[in-house]
Design an enzyme around this catalytic site. Sequence first.
Site, mmCIF file in Angstrom:
data_model
loop_
_atom_site.group_PDB
_atom_site.id
_atom_site.type_symbol
_atom_site.label_atom_id
_atom_site.label_comp_id
_atom_site.label_asym_id
_atom_site.label_seq_id
_atom_site.Cartn_x
_atom_site.Cartn_y
_atom_site.Cartn_z
ATOM 1 N N GLU A 164 13.024 -9.410 1.044
ATOM 2 C CA GLU A 164 12.244 -8.316 1.439
ATOM 3 C C GLU A 164 12.987 -6.995 1.305
ATOM 4 O OE1 GLU A 164 12.077 -8.707 5.843
ATOM 5 O OE2 GLU A 164 10.806 -6.780 6.017
ATOM 6 N N TYR B 258 11.296 8.617 0.730
ATOM 7 C CA TYR B 258 11.089 7.540 -0.325
ATOM 8 C C TYR B 258 11.876 8.146 -1.958
ATOM 9 C CZ TYR B 258 7.898 5.569 2.981
ATOM 10 O OH TYR B 258 7.532 5.281 4.301
ATOM 11 N N ALA C 282 3.517 -0.919 4.809
ATOM 12 C CA ALA C 282 2.660 -0.885 6.181
ATOM 13 C C ALA C 282 2.337 -2.445 6.659
ATOM 14 C CB ALA C 282 1.678 0.076 6.543
ATOM 15 N N ARG D 104 5.007 10.756 -2.821
ATOM 16 C CA ARG D 104 4.849 10.412 -1.260
ATOM 17 C C ARG D 104 6.143 10.861 -0.644
ATOM 18 N NH1 ARG D 104 4.713 4.317 1.079
ATOM 19 N NH2 ARG D 104 4.159 4.994 3.239
ATOM 20 N N ASN E 132 8.061 -5.778 -1.065
ATOM 21 C CA ASN E 132 7.993 -4.599 -0.164
ATOM 22 C C ASN E 132 6.423 -4.404 0.255
ATOM 23 O OD1 ASN E 132 7.819 -2.262 1.257
ATOM 24 N ND2 ASN E 132 9.039 -1.028 -0.312
ATOM 25 N N PRO F 111 0.793 -1.131 -0.026
ATOM 26 C CA PRO F 111 0.045 -0.062 -0.021
ATOM 27 C C PRO F 111 1.100 1.227 -0.016
ATOM 28 C CG PRO F 111 -0.045 -0.994 1.983
ATOM 29 C CD PRO F 111 0.508 -2.149 1.091
ATOM 30 N N ASN F 112 0.268 2.301 -0.764
ATOM 31 C CA ASN F 112 0.684 3.623 -0.706
ATOM 32 C C ASN F 112 2.269 3.726 -1.653
ATOM 33 O OD1 ASN F 112 -0.963 4.942 0.886
ATOM 34 N ND2 ASN F 112 -0.139 3.652 2.547
ATOM 35 N N ARG G 152 13.603 4.352 11.797
ATOM 36 C CA ARG G 152 12.660 5.120 11.909
ATOM 37 C C ARG G 152 12.058 5.408 13.199
ATOM 38 N NH1 ARG G 152 9.600 5.085 6.157
ATOM 39 N NH2 ARG G 152 8.446 6.799 7.214
ATOM 40 N N HIS H 274 12.791 -2.690 1.603
ATOM 41 C CA HIS H 274 12.251 -1.706 2.040
ATOM 42 C C HIS H 274 13.096 -0.169 1.384
ATOM 43 C CE1 HIS H 274 9.634 -3.259 4.411
ATOM 44 N NE2 HIS H 274 10.455 -4.253 4.940
HETATM 45 C C1 DQA Z 1 8.379 1.089 3.482
HETATM 46 C C2 DQA Z 1 8.628 1.245 4.830
HETATM 47 C C3 DQA Z 1 7.204 0.986 5.555
HETATM 48 O O1 DQA Z 1 7.432 1.206 7.114
HETATM 49 C C4 DQA Z 1 6.232 1.923 5.253
HETATM 50 O O2 DQA Z 1 5.209 1.562 5.843
HETATM 51 C C5 DQA Z 1 6.298 1.960 3.716
HETATM 52 C C6 DQA Z 1 7.232 1.764 2.840
HETATM 53 C C7 DQA Z 1 9.731 1.367 2.508
HETATM 54 O O3 DQA Z 1 9.600 1.000 1.543
HETATM 55 O O4 DQA Z 1 10.705 2.078 3.021
HETATM 56 O O5 DQA Z 1 4.827 2.124 3.230
HETATM 57 O O6 DQA Z 1 8.057 -0.162 3.358
#
Ligand code: DQA
Length: 153
Positions: A98, A23, A77, A18, A74, A10-11, A107, A100
């Site tokens: 995995e 990011y 959240a 964003r 990825n 998501p997002n 963070r 990120h």
């Molecule tokens: C994320 C890190 C997560 O904590 C966050 O909720 C994201 C993006 C990253 O790519 O840094 O949506 O996965």
Amino acid sequence: MTTVLVLNGPNLGRLGRRQPEIYGTTTHAELVDLCRSWGRDLGLEVEVLQTNHEGVLLDELNRAADDALPVVLNAAAWTHYSWAIFDACAQLVAPLVEVHISDPGQRPEEFRHTSVVTPHASRVIAGQGIDGYRQALATIAGLLGGSGTHSGS
Ligand code: DQA
């Protein structure tokens, strides 16, 4: 040629717009092109999917399990609380990496310090920006025993 699924939660469809200070400015469409191109260089066929719907991600992870496809994940959240994604990752038979973009462990929000994906991952790449996806694909190519160059097969 081996197919690899790059799955974004998501997002992440709003990459580029964003919180660019966290990011970066690469859009998701640009990320798709980059992943395909990095994959070609590694002899991998890369399919990229981004979804804001958890069931869609679960369906893709189930497909990866059924078809023994390697996954770059990825889960955004969902990483931090989805036990359904934990269970889906547990069923994977090919390598899972995995990724990120940021480093959730560094963070300030406590909730980012837990990952349901990590117990099932061959490797975790965090805080490398978009390049983390390239590193993840290279890791998968390595785990599959390729030389890292295009075999043409
Ligand atoms: C994320 C890190 C997560 O904590 C966050 O909720 C994201 C993006 C990253 O790519 O840094 O949506 O996965």
